[in-house]
Design a protein around this motif. Sequence first.
Motif: not given
Ligand code: XBP
Length: 232
Positions: A9-10, A17, A20, A24, A42, A46, A51, A54, A77, A80, A118, A153, A178
């Motif tokens: 997704l992200d 990001e 996100h 935060f 960040y 990352l 989150g 992190r 969290h 957030k 994630t 991951k 990505d």
């Molecule tokens: C990306 C991430 C996520 C987001 C924050 O996930 O590492 O943790 O940065 O989201 P992906 P949360 O690329 O696998 O989609 O705060 O909900 O974890």
Amino acid sequence: TIKALIFDLDGTLAETEETHRAAFNATFAAHGLDWHWSRDDYAVLLKTGGGKERLRAFQAGLPEAARLPEADIVRLHAEKTETFGRMIAEGAVGLRPGVEDLILHAREADMAIAMATTTSRPNVEVLARTCWGKPADRVFDVIASGDEVERKKPDPAIYRLALDRLGLPPRECLAFEDSHIGLQSARAAGLGVVITPSTYTEGEDFTGAAHCAPTLEQRNWPLILKAMLLSY
Ligand code: XBP
Ligand code: MG
């Protein structure tokens, strides 16, 4: 043949990001914490997927007296996530170019569409509703989200969970990622991986990817999918 596409997704479906990061920082400010994550901060943070993970990684670098108890991290969290949801619902991001077409093309070719992310499930939901105007389970046949696995991951757990739910072996699926940690996660689950770097992951090591392109905008997806099948 390829029977399913599995999307991160992200960074892959949408450039989320920066949203996100803003969520935060807004949460830290609302709690009177003098924490603020710059873009540079960040980019390093990352490397820790998830989150909550992190936040814990960030705390580990603070003097002990400045660290918060685990219950506060969980609460921060959760807040957030709410703030992020509001920002997405207000239209903070759209789908990256090519995403919608690729999914339409894959549907026409009778492929299943899955998500292995994630991020937490509420974020998947708000993104689907905002970008597709439908609930997430009407866009994706299978959804595996961060809160369902212990190890994030680059561990392969999230991709294994998605494969399990699809009921398919990895050689019949392709992952779209990505990031370097996403690539490692998918490869460790035995998947071929297409990479479209995002703003935060440009310049990372994508050795082992089956295909790397600046975006998912392609007029010849059928050909590319076939070529990738031959290459792994
Ligand atoms: C990306 C991430 C996520 C987001 C924050 O996930 O590492 O943790 O940065 O989201 P992906 P949360 O690329 O696998 O989609 O705060 O909900 O974890
Ligand atoms: Mg990603």
